[in-house]
Structure formats: structure tokens, C-alpha cells
Write an enzyme that holds these catalytic residues in place. Structure first.
Site, PDB file in Angstrom:
ATOM      1  N   ASP A 260       5.078   6.235  -0.975  1.00 26.11           N
ATOM      2  CA  ASP A 260       4.423   5.986  -2.278  1.00 26.11           C
ATOM      3  C   ASP A 260       3.136   6.243  -2.604  1.00 26.11           C
ATOM      4  O   ASP A 260       2.498   6.009  -3.340  1.00 26.11           O
ATOM      5  CB  ASP A 260       4.937   4.803  -2.748  1.00 26.11           C
ATOM      6  CG  ASP A 260       4.675   3.418  -1.780  1.00 26.11           C
ATOM      7  OD1 ASP A 260       5.029   3.619  -0.390  1.00 26.11           O
ATOM      8  OD2 ASP A 260       3.791   2.668  -2.111  1.00 26.11           O
ATOM      9  N   ASP A 270      -4.653   5.433  -2.982  1.00 25.67           N
ATOM     10  CA  ASP A 270      -4.553   4.309  -2.525  1.00 25.67           C
ATOM     11  C   ASP A 270      -5.220   3.908  -1.101  1.00 25.67           C
ATOM     12  O   ASP A 270      -4.697   3.899   0.073  1.00 25.67           O
ATOM     13  CB  ASP A 270      -2.780   3.963  -2.456  1.00 25.67           C
ATOM     14  CG  ASP A 270      -2.386   3.433  -3.944  1.00 25.67           C
ATOM     15  OD1 ASP A 270      -3.156   3.673  -4.701  1.00 25.67           O
ATOM     16  OD2 ASP A 270      -1.227   3.569  -3.834  1.00 25.67           O
TER      17      ASP A 270
END
Ligand code: AMP
Ligand code: MG
Length: 493
Positions: A260, A270
């Protein structure tokens, strides 16, 4: 499409946010609103990026602009959504992750005509929050800001950071911390996990729509290929191979390479417990939750390939009606990862060593292999090494020789390297002086939590112009050491 006209004394701004993802992929988009920020205060604004997005920095600093940056002002007609995705986290599959504390505000068309996602992180709980509070603390959001902007300055594809705004909310972690929202910009927020989510629904039409959306946004040439979805996969394989090679060349350790956290666009995304390796060591790990060293520096290419295999699995129904044949096609395409990666990394290493591309692999490969062993055995700082090596080529031999315990081994390697007539200027164009070293980042974050943003400003100044050595920023070029200190006095802002 929606517009927002700024009113009042502040400069007016029209913000046009598209809702393409929300419309085209409604099954993966839950319309949602940000939590109210009680006392929004701007901590850092990326003015050049704002201009690139067609946003007036002065307006973004205004009360109304801040409201946009925390999600409390939604341009009329825009549809902020929490995006659904699945993902393998540390190898274990989770069928429903999604934006637990983030929102896609919409898509902006930048001044170059590129479509860019405007996204918020730390904007409150969403239906995907599970046990989480939906919030983010100032420290980690500033960390993402500085590391992503450093990556961008080094030419490494990455999501960008537009602003960090303190919300006035408190966030419960080990202690009570000030909360913040990061406004992030990305080519898109499509992840490997987005395809895993669509694939796991069993709805092939949704999967196809997602793939078509990805092709339009990132790999338009795939649309006219003989097998468009295989071409999409090939595109992602190539983009990720090139990205991971760039990480490896600068010593970047992502830390949480879950599926993800891997984009379809090939941008880094991220930034959590990430870092830049100092002493060269393939086993370097920065995440305290990575108990098995799954995401260690040296494992990153293998992990990327593993993640891409998960993407291929999700896409299989689109590759071929016959699943046996689909698997054969996917396997063949995935085989391209190692070729791409090796070519990108080897070329990058030759540039780091100032060797022209005409130097064949037969000459450079053993030289590079021996160098890495030498660096690892002598625990040499990855970043300063290559700058000192360029200085060595120019005749300033002592800084680099001081780094090696085993000097005869270095001298003999260096003689082989010098015989290839390296180009020191080329080296200085590709080897950064300044990377966001963990100790510097931590010091800047600690000061920021005491409302002193000057060290963060200095650090940003250093890492966003990484290749030009500046004597007043000497402390920002040095690896952490016991006597490291006084860093806040080196920059006059
Ligand atoms: P990350 O480690 O930031 O990539 O996040 C992994 C997953 O956990 C994503 O689905 C996030 O949205 C979710 N998540 C992380 N932190 C929080 C939080 N404080 N509240 C809600 N969800 C969170
Ligand atoms: Mg994530």
C-alpha cells in the site's frame, strides 16, 4: 469540476479541483470531510510548488488558504474522498486498509498542464480508520515534508509536500503531541494496494476501470499497445526499477515498503520511519517495527520485485482469459524488473564514480563490487565518501584516506579507479553533499515542537540544494558522531 473564489481582503484565488477518481472509481472512494481544525497555524509552505500548482502563496497563507490546507474549506463542487486500498503489510495481507487519516481533495491541473492529486494527511478519522485516531503529529508531518523535498531536489520521483499546518488539536501518542495536517501533492495516489483492493472484489469491470484510469494518468502509450494491461504492468515495473535504483544510489531506506506504500506512478510515497544510510551497511534498518529486517537497505530491490508480483497477481484477469497464459505473460514481464534495475543501478554507480557510460560493465562491475565490500568493511559514510572521492581525484587525498582503517586496501582500489580517468565534475553533479540525516531531522523536529522553526528552515535550505557545497552548512554534510553538536548555530535564518 468546482471553483472557489476568495473573498475579502486577502488575495482572491480560484481553486479548481477535479473529481476524476471519485467519479470514475466510486466503489473505491468514500466522500468524506476533514475534521475541524480549531486553530490552524501554518508551519511551512512550499512556495515554488504552490506556484507550480497555480496557487498564490500569499492566498495560501491567508485564513481562507489555511482552511483549504486543513480541509475545512472545500471548493464548491469538489468531492473529497477517502480512498480504498488493500495491502500486504510486512508480508501479511490486509484486504481493507484505505485512507484512515487522509483525504484526496481532488485533482489540480498544474501550470504545465499536468494532473496532480491534492491530498491531506492527518485530517481526521474516516471509515477506514479502524482503531486509529485519524490524526498526525507535527513531527512526522514535518519529517515527510523535509525528506520528500530532499528526494525531489535529488531528482528522485516522489510525492511532494505543499504545506504543514498545525491544527490546534492534540494527538495522543506516547505523550500528548501537537497535531498537524500535511498537504501532499502526487502524480496520483494509486498504489499496488489499490489494484489488490479492486482485484479482491472479484469485479473485473472495476479492475479494468482502475487499470484504464492508471493508463490514462500515467502510461498513456499503453492504451495503444497490443496488450494494454500488460503494457501498464511493464510501465510500473520499469518505473519502480528505476526508482528503487535511485534510492539505492543515495542510500535511502524507505522503511515500510508495504504494497500500500508503493505507487503505480513510480513516485516514492509515505515517508514514515525512513532514513539515509550513514556507515555503508546493507543490513541498515530504520523502522523499529521491522523486527525481521524485511525492509533493510539491501533488501529493497527484492522487496520491490515481490510487491510487483502482488500487482501482477491482481492484474491477471486482465492479462488473458486463460489464467495459465496470463501467468506466463506476467512472469515474463516481471523478469524485466532485474534487467531494468541492474541497468539503472549500474549506470548510476558509474556516474557516482565519474566513469563515462562507454566504460563497459566488464570493467566497472568488479570495481563497484570491490568498492561496496570496502565501504562495508570500513563502515564508511555513504554520502561523504563520493564527494571526498571526487576531491581525491583532484589531488586532495587526505579527507578520504582518513575514512579507511584498511588504507592499503583503499589505495589499491583507488589506483584501479584512477586508471579509468574519472570525471570529478560529473561526480559532483550526481553525488549530494546534503541529505536529510536522521540526527539533523530529529534535531529540527525537536526544535519545531518547541515552536522554533529555524533549524527546520536551515535543514530545508541545505537539502533542497544538495549538490553545491556551502561552507556555512558544513555541519549539515557530516555524519552523526558523538561530538556532533552546535548545529543550530550554523545557519543564520
Ligand atoms: P501508513 O503506515 O501511514 O502507510 O498507514 C497504513 C494504514 O494505516 C493506512 O491505511 C493508514 O490510513 C492507516 N493509519 C495510519 N495511522 C493512522 C491513524 N492515526 N488513524 C487512522 N488510520 C491510520
Ligand atoms: Mg501508507
Amino acid at each position: 469540476m468546482s471553483t472557489l473564489e476568495g473573498m475579502g481582503v486577502a488575495p482572491a484565488q480560484t481553486v479548481i479541483l477535479g473529481d476524476r477518481f471519485a467519479r470514475e472509481l466510486a466503489e473505491m472512494a468514500i466522500p468524506w470531510q476533514a475534521e475541524k481544525a480549531t486553530d490552524p497555524r501554518l508551519l511551512v509552505l512550499n512556495e515554488p510548488l504552490a506556484v507550480e500548482l497555480g496557487l498564490d502563496p500569499e492566498w495560501l497563507r491567508s485564513t481562507e488558504g489555511l482552511q483549504l490546507l486543513v480541509g475545512n474549506l472545500v471548493p464548491e463542487g469538489a468531492t473529497p474522498v477517502a480512498q480504498a486500498y488493500a495491502g500486504h503489510q510486512f508480508g501479511g495481507y490486509n484486504a481493507r486498509l484505505g485512507d484512515g487519516r487522509a483525504l484526496l481533495l481532488g485533482e489540480l491541473t498544474d501550470v504545465n498542464g499536468r494532473l496532480r492529486d491534492l491530498h491531506l494527511k492527518g485530517s481526521g478519522r474516516t471509515p477506514f480508520a479502524r482503531g486509529g485516531d485519524g490524526l498526525a503529529a507535527v513531527g512526522p508531518m514535518l519529517r515527510e515534508y523535509v525528506v520528500s523535498e530532499a528526494m525531489h531536489a535529488m531528482g528522485i520521483p516522489t510525492t511532494r509536500s505543499l504545506a504543514v499546518v498545525a491544527t490546534g488539536r492534540s494527538v495522543h501518542r506516547e505523550t500528548l503531541l501537537p497535531g498537524a495536517v500535511l498537504a501532499r501533492v502526487a502524480a496520483s495516489h494509486l498504489r499496488v494496494g489499490s489494484f489488490q483492493f479492486a482485484g479482491s472484489t472479484g469485479d473485473v469491470h472495476l479492475l479494468r476501470r482502475l487499470a484504464d484510469h492508471a493508463i490514462t494518468r500515467h502510461y498513456p502509450d499503453a492504451a495503444t499497445a497490443e496488450r494494454p494491461y500488460l503494457a501498464l504492468f511493464d510501465g510500473v515495473v520499469g518505473a519502480q526499477a528505476s526508482l528503487i535504483a535511485k534510492w539505492m544510489l543515495v542510500g535511502f531506506v524507505h522503511g515500510v515498503m508495504n504494497t500500500d506504500n508503493m505507487t503505480i506512478s513510480g513516485e516514492t510515497i509515505d515517508f514514515g520511519p525512513c532514513g539515509f544510510m550513514e556507515a555503508f551497511d546493507s543490513a541498515t534498518v530504520y523502522s523499529s517495527i521491522d523486527h525481521d529486517s524485511r525492509y533493510a537497505y539491501g533488501n529493497q530491490p527484492t522487496v520491490a520485485e515481490w510487491n510487483l508480483a502482488r500487482l501482477a497477481e491482481a492484474l491477471l484477469p486482465l492479462f488473458h482469459d486463460d489464467q495459465e497464459q496470463a501467468i506466463a505473460l506476467a512472469t515474463q514481464s516481471l523478469g524485466g524488473f532485474r534487467r531494468h534495475y541492474t541497468a539503472a543501478w549500474s549506470g548510476g554507480m558509474r556516474a557516482k564514480l565519474g566513469l563515462p557510460d562507454s566504460r563497459t560493465d566488464e570493467v566497472s562491475t568488479p570495481l563497484v563490487k570491490d568498492l561496496l565490500a570496502l565501504l562495508e568493511n570500513n563502515r564508511v559514510d555513504h554520502t561523504t565518501f563520493y564527494r571526498d572521492l571526487a576531491a581525491f581525484a583532484r589531488g586532495n587525498t587526505e579527507p578520504i584516506r582518513g575514512k579507511f582503517l584498511n588504507l592499503p586496501a583503499f589505495d589499491s582500489w583507488a589506483a584501479r579507479w584512477l586508471a579509468l580517468v574519472p570525471d570529478a565534475d560529473l561526480m559532483d553533479r550526481v553525488n549530494p553533499v546534503y541529505v536529510p540525516r536522521n540526527q539533523l531531522v530529529e534535531q529540527a523536529l525537536a526544535a519545531a515542537s518547541e515552536a522554533d522553526l529555524d533549524p527546520m528552515g536551515c535543514l530545508l535550505d541545505a537539502v533542497t540544494r544538495p549538490y553545491v557545497e556551502r561552507p556555512d552548512l558544513a555541519a549539515y554534510a557530516a555524519p552523526a558522531s558523538d561530538d556532533f553538536g552546535g548545529y543550530q548555530t550554523f545557519c543564520g535564518t
